[in-house]
Design an enzyme around this catalytic site. Structure first.
Site, PDB file in Angstrom:
ATOM      1  N   GLY A  95      -1.235   0.789  -1.790  1.00 17.01           N
ATOM      2  CA  GLY A  95       0.168   0.394  -1.616  1.00 17.01           C
ATOM      3  C   GLY A  95       0.724  -0.020  -2.961  1.00 17.01           C
ATOM      4  O   GLY A  95      -0.027  -0.172  -3.932  1.00 17.01           O
ATOM      5  N   GLY A  97       1.279  -2.155  -5.477  1.00 17.17           N
ATOM      6  CA  GLY A  97       0.786  -3.493  -5.811  1.00 17.17           C
ATOM      7  C   GLY A  97       1.593  -4.149  -6.915  1.00 17.17           C
ATOM      8  O   GLY A  97       1.490  -5.345  -7.159  1.00 17.17           O
ATOM      9  N   GLY A 131       0.456  -7.931 -10.304  1.00 17.95           N
ATOM     10  CA  GLY A 131       1.731  -7.292  -9.964  1.00 17.95           C
ATOM     11  C   GLY A 131       2.609  -6.983 -11.165  1.00 17.95           C
ATOM     12  O   GLY A 131       3.738  -6.521 -11.029  1.00 17.95           O
ATOM     13  N   ARG A 188       3.291  10.419  -1.210  1.00 19.26           N
ATOM     14  CA  ARG A 188       2.049  10.866  -1.847  1.00 19.26           C
ATOM     15  C   ARG A 188       1.135  11.485  -0.802  1.00 19.26           C
ATOM     16  O   ARG A 188       1.313  11.229   0.401  1.00 19.26           O
ATOM     17  CB  ARG A 188       1.322   9.644  -2.439  1.00 19.26           C
ATOM     18  CG  ARG A 188       2.179   8.811  -3.366  1.00 19.26           C
ATOM     19  CD  ARG A 188       1.750   7.324  -3.299  1.00 19.26           C
ATOM     20  NE  ARG A 188       2.711   6.478  -4.004  1.00 19.26           N
ATOM     21  CZ  ARG A 188       2.607   6.142  -5.286  1.00 19.26           C
ATOM     22  NH1 ARG A 188       1.575   6.538  -5.971  1.00 19.26           N
ATOM     23  NH2 ARG A 188       3.531   5.390  -5.859  1.00 19.26           N
ATOM     24  N   ASP A 257      -3.613   9.232  -4.233  1.00 19.30           N
ATOM     25  CA  ASP A 257      -2.386   8.418  -4.205  1.00 19.30           C
ATOM     26  C   ASP A 257      -1.491   8.745  -5.395  1.00 19.30           C
ATOM     27  O   ASP A 257      -0.339   8.321  -5.443  1.00 19.30           O
ATOM     28  CB  ASP A 257      -2.715   6.921  -4.200  1.00 19.30           C
ATOM     29  CG  ASP A 257      -3.663   6.539  -5.329  1.00 19.30           C
ATOM     30  OD1 ASP A 257      -4.779   7.081  -5.359  1.00 19.30           O
ATOM     31  OD2 ASP A 257      -3.281   5.725  -6.181  1.00 19.30           O
TER      32      ASP A 257
END
Ligand code: AMP
Ligand code: MG
Length: 492
Positions: A95, A97, A131, A188, A257
């Site tokens: 995901g 991040g 992050g 993706r 991904d």
């Protein structure tokens, strides 16, 4: 309303957010985490115009607020997207991040673009990481993605890089930054993989319909849209990887991904361009076994497409065995299709018109010679186009001269003229690529001395990679001989 706000309202954002209407578990709603002292480092005026945006009345302070996420435009709906992926062959839930999509902007020609901030702070998918992103890697993505675009290769684009005024801790403390990435979507292979693992079995179908509507609406009413989507994505990815091979680009982290359904190059981490021709070239410091080496890229593309096909199985046919059989047959067409694309691409690089049974050997002989003699990939084709590259002693080699004689004899066939061949070659062979030592030099000036002149000059030179002009000579040199192999890091 203050003056600055009224200018901001006139930028021309046209948000039409559709991703947020997908099932809840496909994303998390959250805002970028504000940053301390945002400052614009670089802004892509050309791209903003292409997108129908007008920043001419926005001062640098407001620009920094906007592209740091401190001041969100009206109509934005900020989300982190969920996805999964095979990283170096191992399946993981992932995901965004460290990225937030702020919305989908519709440009003047009705094209839909995701606007994404990369480095915008922690999200529910950050796992143990911070992050955030560092200035060097974000500028690197800016340079290389814009260079890819100018090379005519499908790619996400870069609109801005803003310094956050905060420090990010990597091996050493680094300046934090946020990149604004523009993509036709962030769907993706890994997003499909994610929906397959969803508790709600409808999610795959909902997401599939969404993807088709967004990217390939013409297949909606076909007999079997899942088969059609698979075929289209295979074709797009073959075209993409063939282009990478053409210019010597090594993506470096072709995890599922990092493969977009749109066929755009996405996620510029440890990517780099090959100088000396060596099919086993790997730049990434974490690619210990060369999984994503230059010559492995086509087979990895196929491997990723197999994972995509597996995700689509439930939509291909209710009978699983039959669906697998259909998907397998389609995937099995990859090798032949890729080979045809690659061969045609190499023919263009050599200006070969028509087809001769000996063409494949001619191509392979040149590549082997380049490999054995450590010739520069880009410059060898420049030499064959009579482009004046400085370091050409290597081309006085007897073996090369005899290959060149064969090549020149071959060029005469099929009613060809040297002009026709040269025309073909000029379209296929860049005169200039973002060479690693030039990229590093420009990044070092920007990150260590706050000096953007080298990046600007590099970007300018890379804008016209197929045309000769007085400015490019300095950017054509192969790197100075060095015992140290060039290494790239993941850009986290
Ligand atoms: P990448 O290698 O950029 O494709 O990233 C792989 C995964 O790691 C994705 O889920 C990213 O969002 C996540 N990631 C990378 N860097 C960071 C970071 N600094 N903080 C949080 N997540 C990250
Ligand atoms: Mg990624």
């Amino acid at each position: 309303m203050n003056k600055s706000q009224s200018h901001i309202d006139k930028i021309g954002w046209q948000f039409d957010n559709t991703y947020t209407k997908l099932p809840d578990n496909m994303f998390s709603k959250l805002s970028p985490i504000p940053v301390e002292a945002p400052e614009v480092v670089i802004f892509n005026h050309t791209l903003s115009k292409e997108m129908g945006l007008d920043f001419s009345n926005i001062n640098n302070e407001d620009l920094a607020l906007i592209f740091s996420g401190n001041l969100l435009p009206k109509g934005s709906e900020t989300i982190a997207q969920a996805y999964a992926g095979h990283q170096f062959g191992h399946f993981t839930m992932l995901g965004d991040g460290r990225a937030i999509v702020i919305g989908e902007h519709i440009s003047k020609n009705n094209k839909r673009f995701d606007i994404q901030f990369k480095g915008s702070g922690k999200t529910p998918y950050s796992r143990n990481a911070d992050g955030r992103a560092a200035l060097g890697p974000m500028l690197r993505e800016y340079i290389v993605s814009e260079a890819m675009h100018d090379l005519g290769i499908p790619t996400t684009r870069s609109l801005a890089v803003v310094k956050t005024g905060e420090t990010v801790m990597r091996e050493t403390p680094l300046q934090g930054a946020i990149l604004t990435r523009v993509a036709s979507s962030h769907i993706r292979v890994g997003t499909f993989q994610y929906t397959v693992f969803s508790k709600d079995k409808n999610d795959l179908k909902i997401f599939f319909d969404y993807t088709i509507k967004r990217h390939y609406p013409h297949i909606k009413n076909s007999k079997n849209p899942a088969i059609e989507l698979l075929k289209i994505v295979i074709e797009k990815q073959i075209k993409l990887v063939t282009d990478w091979m053409r210019v010597g680009f090594i993506h470096g982290v072709m995890n599922t991904d990092n493969m977009a359904i749109s066929g755009e190059t996405i996620d510029y981490g440890p990517c780099a361009f090959m100088d000396t021709y060596d099919p086993e070239t790997v730049f990434s410091s974490i690619d210990y076994h060369g999984r994503y080496a230059y010559f492995n890229q086509p087979s990895i593309t196929r491997w990723n497409l197999e994972r995509f096909a597996e995700s689509l199985v439930p939509l291909i046919d209710d009978n699983k065995d039959k669906a697998v059989e259909i998907a397998t047959e389609i995937i099995n067409s990859f090798a032949e299709k890729y080979k045809k694309n690659w061969f045609e691409m190499m023919q263009k690089k050599l200006g070969l018109i028509g087809e001769e049974s000996k063409d494949e050997n001619l191509i392979i002989d040149l590549l082997s010679w380049m490999h054995q003699n450590k010739a520069d990939y880009t410059n060898t084709f420049c030499f064959l186009m009579n482009e004046n590259i400085q370091e050409n002693k290597i081309y006085q080699n007897q073996e090369f001269i005899s290959w060149k004689n064969q090549w020149q004899e071959r060029l005469k066939l099929h009613n060809n003229s040297p002009e026709k061949s040269l025309k073909l070659m000029r379209l296929a062979n860049p005169l200039v690529i973002p060479r690693n030592h030039k990229v590093e030099e420009a990044l070092s000036a920007a990150t260590n001395n706050n000096d953007l002149t080298k990046i600007r000059k590099l970007l300018k030179v890379l804008q016209n990679p197929y045309k000769n002009n007085s400015e490019i000579a300095d950017y054509q040199y192969a790197p100075p001989p060095s015992n140290e192999k060039y290494k790239t890091f993941c850009g986290t």
